[in-house]
Design a protein around this motif. Structure first.
Motif, PDB file in Angstrom:
ATOM      1  N   ALA A 573       0.859  -1.299   0.220  1.00  0.00           N
ATOM      2  CA  ALA A 573      -0.066  -0.035   0.176  1.00  0.00           C
ATOM      3  C   ALA A 573       0.999   1.210   0.038  1.00  0.00           C
ATOM      4  O   ALA A 573       2.086   1.371   0.659  1.00  0.00           O
ATOM      5  N   ALA A 574       0.503   2.288  -0.845  1.00  0.00           N
ATOM      6  CA  ALA A 574       1.021   3.451  -0.952  1.00  0.00           C
ATOM      7  C   ALA A 574       0.564   4.678   0.093  1.00  0.00           C
ATOM      8  O   ALA A 574      -0.221   4.279   0.846  1.00  0.00           O
ATOM      9  N   TRP A 575       1.414   5.760   0.161  1.00  0.00           N
ATOM     10  CA  TRP A 575       0.943   6.913   1.075  1.00  0.00           C
ATOM     11  C   TRP A 575       0.607   8.133  -0.022  1.00  0.00           C
ATOM     12  O   TRP A 575       1.381   8.332  -0.890  1.00  0.00           O
ATOM     13  N   VAL A 576      -0.191   8.818   0.388  1.00  0.00           N
ATOM     14  CA  VAL A 576      -0.428   9.963  -0.534  1.00  0.00           C
ATOM     15  C   VAL A 576      -0.769  11.116   0.328  1.00  0.00           C
ATOM     16  O   VAL A 576      -1.525  11.174   1.457  1.00  0.00           O
ATOM     17  N   ALA A 577      -0.141  12.371   0.059  1.00  0.00           N
ATOM     18  CA  ALA A 577      -0.039  13.532   0.763  1.00  0.00           C
ATOM     19  C   ALA A 577      -0.102  14.836   0.212  1.00  0.00           C
ATOM     20  O   ALA A 577       0.718  14.805  -0.702  1.00  0.00           O
ATOM     21  N   PRO A 578      -0.650  15.990   0.202  1.00  0.00           N
ATOM     22  CA  PRO A 578      -0.507  17.212  -0.142  1.00  0.00           C
ATOM     23  C   PRO A 578       0.926  17.763  -0.117  1.00  0.00           C
ATOM     24  O   PRO A 578       1.539  17.559   0.749  1.00  0.00           O
ATOM     25  N   VAL A 579       1.599  18.372  -1.240  1.00  0.00           N
ATOM     26  CA  VAL A 579       2.910  18.956  -0.906  1.00  0.00           C
ATOM     27  C   VAL A 579       2.706  20.029   0.168  1.00  0.00           C
ATOM     28  O   VAL A 579       1.806  20.751   0.214  1.00  0.00           O
ATOM     29  N   GLY A 580       3.623  19.837   0.972  1.00  0.00           N
ATOM     30  CA  GLY A 580       3.968  20.962   2.019  1.00  0.00           C
ATOM     31  C   GLY A 580       3.170  20.580   3.303  1.00  0.00           C
ATOM     32  O   GLY A 580       3.043  21.525   4.181  1.00  0.00           O
ATOM     33  N   SER A 581       2.432  19.658   3.269  1.00  0.00           N
ATOM     34  CA  SER A 581       1.441  19.363   4.427  1.00  0.00           C
ATOM     35  C   SER A 581       2.213  18.649   5.382  1.00  0.00           C
ATOM     36  O   SER A 581       3.283  18.116   5.278  1.00  0.00           O
ATOM     37  N   PRO A 582       1.753  18.635   6.818  1.00  0.00           N
ATOM     38  CA  PRO A 582       2.464  18.058   7.909  1.00  0.00           C
ATOM     39  C   PRO A 582       2.854  16.355   7.675  1.00  0.00           C
ATOM     40  O   PRO A 582       3.759  15.865   7.866  1.00  0.00           O
ATOM     41  N   LEU A 583       1.782  15.622   6.889  1.00  0.00           N
ATOM     42  CA  LEU A 583       1.992  14.485   6.603  1.00  0.00           C
ATOM     43  C   LEU A 583       2.799  14.004   5.809  1.00  0.00           C
ATOM     44  O   LEU A 583       3.996  13.158   5.653  1.00  0.00           O
ATOM     45  N   ALA A 584       3.131  15.134   4.723  1.00  0.00           N
ATOM     46  CA  ALA A 584       4.224  15.063   3.768  1.00  0.00           C
ATOM     47  C   ALA A 584       5.430  15.048   4.497  1.00  0.00           C
ATOM     48  O   ALA A 584       6.512  14.377   4.022  1.00  0.00           O
ATOM     49  N   ASP A 585       5.639  15.980   5.173  1.00  0.00           N
ATOM     50  CA  ASP A 585       6.707  16.354   5.968  1.00  0.00           C
ATOM     51  C   ASP A 585       7.302  15.258   6.710  1.00  0.00           C
ATOM     52  O   ASP A 585       8.446  14.810   6.745  1.00  0.00           O
ATOM     53  N   ARG A 586       6.285  14.521   7.353  1.00  0.00           N
ATOM     54  CA  ARG A 586       6.510  13.206   8.234  1.00  0.00           C
ATOM     55  C   ARG A 586       6.947  12.116   7.218  1.00  0.00           C
ATOM     56  O   ARG A 586       7.944  11.537   7.605  1.00  0.00           O
ATOM     57  N   LEU A 587       6.267  11.836   6.031  1.00  0.00           N
ATOM     58  CA  LEU A 587       6.732  10.822   4.962  1.00  0.00           C
ATOM     59  C   LEU A 587       7.884  11.059   4.646  1.00  0.00           C
ATOM     60  O   LEU A 587       8.743  10.216   4.062  1.00  0.00           O
ATOM     61  N   ASP A 588       8.575  12.315   4.244  1.00  0.00           N
ATOM     62  CA  ASP A 588       9.894  12.941   3.745  1.00  0.00           C
ATOM     63  C   ASP A 588      11.133  11.947   4.503  1.00  0.00           C
ATOM     64  O   ASP A 588      11.947  11.582   3.972  1.00  0.00           O
ATOM     65  N   ARG A 589      10.655  12.003   5.680  1.00  0.00           N
ATOM     66  CA  ARG A 589      11.920  11.386   6.313  1.00  0.00           C
ATOM     67  C   ARG A 589      11.926   9.958   6.247  1.00  0.00           C
ATOM     68  O   ARG A 589      13.115   9.318   6.628  1.00  0.00           O
ATOM     69  N   ARG A 590      11.040   9.224   5.892  1.00  0.00           N
ATOM     70  CA  ARG A 590      11.238   7.973   5.497  1.00  0.00           C
ATOM     71  C   ARG A 590      11.547   7.471   4.102  1.00  0.00           C
ATOM     72  O   ARG A 590      11.892   6.477   3.717  1.00  0.00           O
TER      73      ARG A 590
END
Length: 617
Positions: A573-590
């Motif tokens: 399963a993938a992950w989807v997040a808007p650019v610049g959102s807190p969720l995207a920032d959290r996933l960028d660490r991975r």
């Protein structure tokens, strides 16, 4: 033999009824079409913006269209009936899931609201020009107003046409029209029977009719009672926000038609009301749920907000936002003037209606009803609408939602628009009083309605326009200024909504690009935020299923738990997040090249995170 006998014109015995003005009717039709056209143009431009709540209603419509599920409530909660899903299901079945398919029924509901508002204004005694004014104000649409009217998010688009329909049915059931064959004698029993007062006039609460009313007329009357009960029941299931208007118009029916309600009419109303509310009642009995308790919780009943915040959000921000006088998502200081004008108009209109009800009715020369009877019915219905609007505002102000989220929660005031024909009547009367003596109106279609301009009623202190002199003209100019300010403020707010269309349309294009990208990547299961998931699932007709997570990657609120189970069972399963959102920032660490890391695919405005193969990073 006939010499010297003057021949009377053929029409002398049957004088022609003055023709109604055609210009205001034509203008009202054009203005109404412009209001509908404006909203259709918004829909074609992907405005107002959709969201996951609307997509949840869309998923219900999709399941209904497929025959997979027939939900009673909005998914994930025990309140807010899914009428909008059932209305949209045929279109979804025909053209597939889309926001436009969801919103075409709500656009039709808005058009019905305009038509019924025109008719109600006329039936309450307003002349065609006043009805044109009401339609013109309702044709405008600020950001908050068009969201309430068009977004199929549950509970709002259907409230206004239903409220106006209840008032219109109430007028029709209570107003007295001339009945052929009326004898003037007491008529015992019967669904249309009544007794008349000693002065020969009908007694309030006891309907006028013949000893043996014709069956078509009786059937038509019972159908009106049935319609009133069915609409009331349906709206109680859909959203109890309409309850004040149900109680208000119901009270008028009880006062004016209590004898009729004690017979077949009462049984018809009770049966159809239960029929309309059947989904709610059956679900409550089956599951032991209390929809009212759920509504109170949703309205902030379990949260805490200070009374200062509630009063400011409810009484200062509420009326301008809820009735369409503010810019998108905020109110400028100058737009808050309506917060002061609204309660004043509410009070003035209620006093005018109450004065008409308290005015002694002169005895009639015969049994036929007079325009005075219908004027009192008009005043009673207007008072019911005003009381309903006041109750809606008070209930909203008392809720914590008014204090915690006043901008978004102003949607709870959407049904204030139902009272527009009653609310603006004092202003219109003052505007015209400078030119003619204008009294309390008769119900449209009754005797004397076409001579509305000739009805005379005293102003405050018992003086007409001539006695009022300069003060009357000043009051008329002030009333005209308020009406102009309403149109101007609502017009500015409408222009603000139109200005938001390009960015909203661009965002919709970005979302369509995301859907296409997921299809190209053969992604079937994803995780994302609440405002991402159901919107994505609906847009793909459930080809992509999404489970909700919060900004810390913990499980969130899934309105359909089956989606989470499907995503959990898919290790890819993938992950989807808007650019610049807190969720995207959290996933960028991975994001990284190693095992267990994520690879990222960037789409305009979105980031898609794909798990790397377990064998190698």
């Amino acid at each position: 033999m006939t010499a010297g006998v003057r021949q009377e014109p053929r029409d002398a015995a049957h004088p022609r009824t003055p023709r109604r003005p055609r210009l205001p009717v034509l203008l009202a039709l054009l203005v109404g079409l412009a209001g509908v056209g404006y909203r259709l143009a918004l829909l074609l431009a992907d405005a107002p913006p959709t969201n996951s709540d609307e997509a949840t209603m869309g998923l219900a419509a999709l399941h209904i269209a497929r025959g997979e599920d027939f939900p009673v409530w909005f998914y994930g909660q025990a309140y807010m009936g899914t009428l909008e899903a059932y209305l949209a299901a045929p279109l979804v079945a025909l053209v597939g899931p889309s926001v436009l398919a969801l919103r075409l029924p709500t656009l039709a509901l808005y058009a019905l609201f305009l038509a019924l508002s025109w008719r109600l204004t006329r039936r309450l005694g307003g002349d065609p020009w006043y009805a044109l004014l009401v339609v013109g104000i309702l044709a405008l649409g600020s950001d908050r107003v068009v969201k309430n009217q068009l977004i199929a998010g549950g509970g709002y688009p259907e409230l206004n046409p239903a409220g106006v329909a209840l008032a219109l049915l109430t007028v029709g059931l209570c107003a007295r029209g001339p009945t052929p064959g009326r004898t003037g004698r007491p008529v015992p029993g019967g669904s249309g029977g009544s007794t008349e007062g000693r002065a020969g006039r009908p007694v309030p609460g006891e309907p006028v009719g013949d000893a043996e009313p014709d069956r078509p007329r009786t059937a038509a009357r019972l159908s009106r009672w049935a319609a009133w009960g069915l609409v009331s029941g349906l709206m109680l299931w859909v959203d109890p926000l309409i309850l004040p208007y149900v109680l208000g118009t119901g009270a008028v029916l009880v006062v004016w038609r209590r004898r009729e309600l004690a017979g077949r009419a009462g049984l018809v109303v009770a049966g159809t009301l239960l029929l309309g509310a059947a989904p709610m009642l059956l679900d409550s009995l089956r599951h032991g749920r209390n929809p009212l308790a759920a509504v109170l919780v949703a309205g902030g009943g379990d949260a805490v907000a200070g009374w200062g915040e509630r009063l400011y959000g409810g009484l200062v921000l509420g009326p301008p936002l809820g009735m369409g006088f503010c810019a998108p998502s905020h109110c400028a200081t100058w737009q808050l003037w309506w917060a002061l004008a609204f309660p004043i108009l509410l009070l003035l209109a209620a006093l005018a209606a109450g004065r008409t009800l308290r005015t002694p009715v002169p005895p009639a020369a015969g049994p036929a009803p007079t325009s005075e009877d219908d004027r009192r019915v008009s005043a009673a219905v207007r008072l019911a609408l005003l009381a309903g609007a006041a109750a809606v505002l008070v209930a909203y102000t008392a809720s914590s939602a008014a204090g915690r989220t006043p901008v978004e929660s102003s949607r709870y005031l959407s049904c204030l628009a139902v009272a527009t024909p009653a609310l603006l009547w004092p202003l219109w009367r003052r505007v015209w009083r400078g030119r003619r003596q204008l009294g309390e109106p008769a119900v449209s279609g009754s005797e004397g309605h076409h001579r509305l301009a000739d009805n005379v009623a005293g102003t405050a202190g018992g003086r007409g326009p001539a006695g009022g002199g300069g003060r009357s003209r000043t009051a008329g100019m002030a009333a005209l200024a308020v009406l102009a300010a309403m149109l101007g403020t609502a017009g500015v707010a409408t222009a603000g909504a139109i200005a938001q269309v390009p960015p909203v349309q661009a965002e919709a294009e970005r979302h369509r690009a995301l859907v296409d990208t997921l299809g190209d990547l053969s992604v079937r299961h994803v995780r994302g935020g609440y405002w991402t998931c159901n919107r994505l699932t609906f847009a793909t007709a459930e080809d992509v299923v999404c489970a909700v997570v919060d900004d810390e990657l913990r499980p969130g609120f899934d309105r359909l738990p089956a989606y989470r189970r499907a995503v959990t069972d898919d290790p890819g399963a993938a992950w989807v997040a808007p650019v610049g959102s807190p969720l995207a920032d959290r996933l960028d660490r991975r994001v990284g090249p190693d095992r267990g890391d994520l690879a990222v695919v960037t789409v305009d405005g979105w980031r898609v995170y794909l798990p790397r193969p377990t064998g190698h990073g």
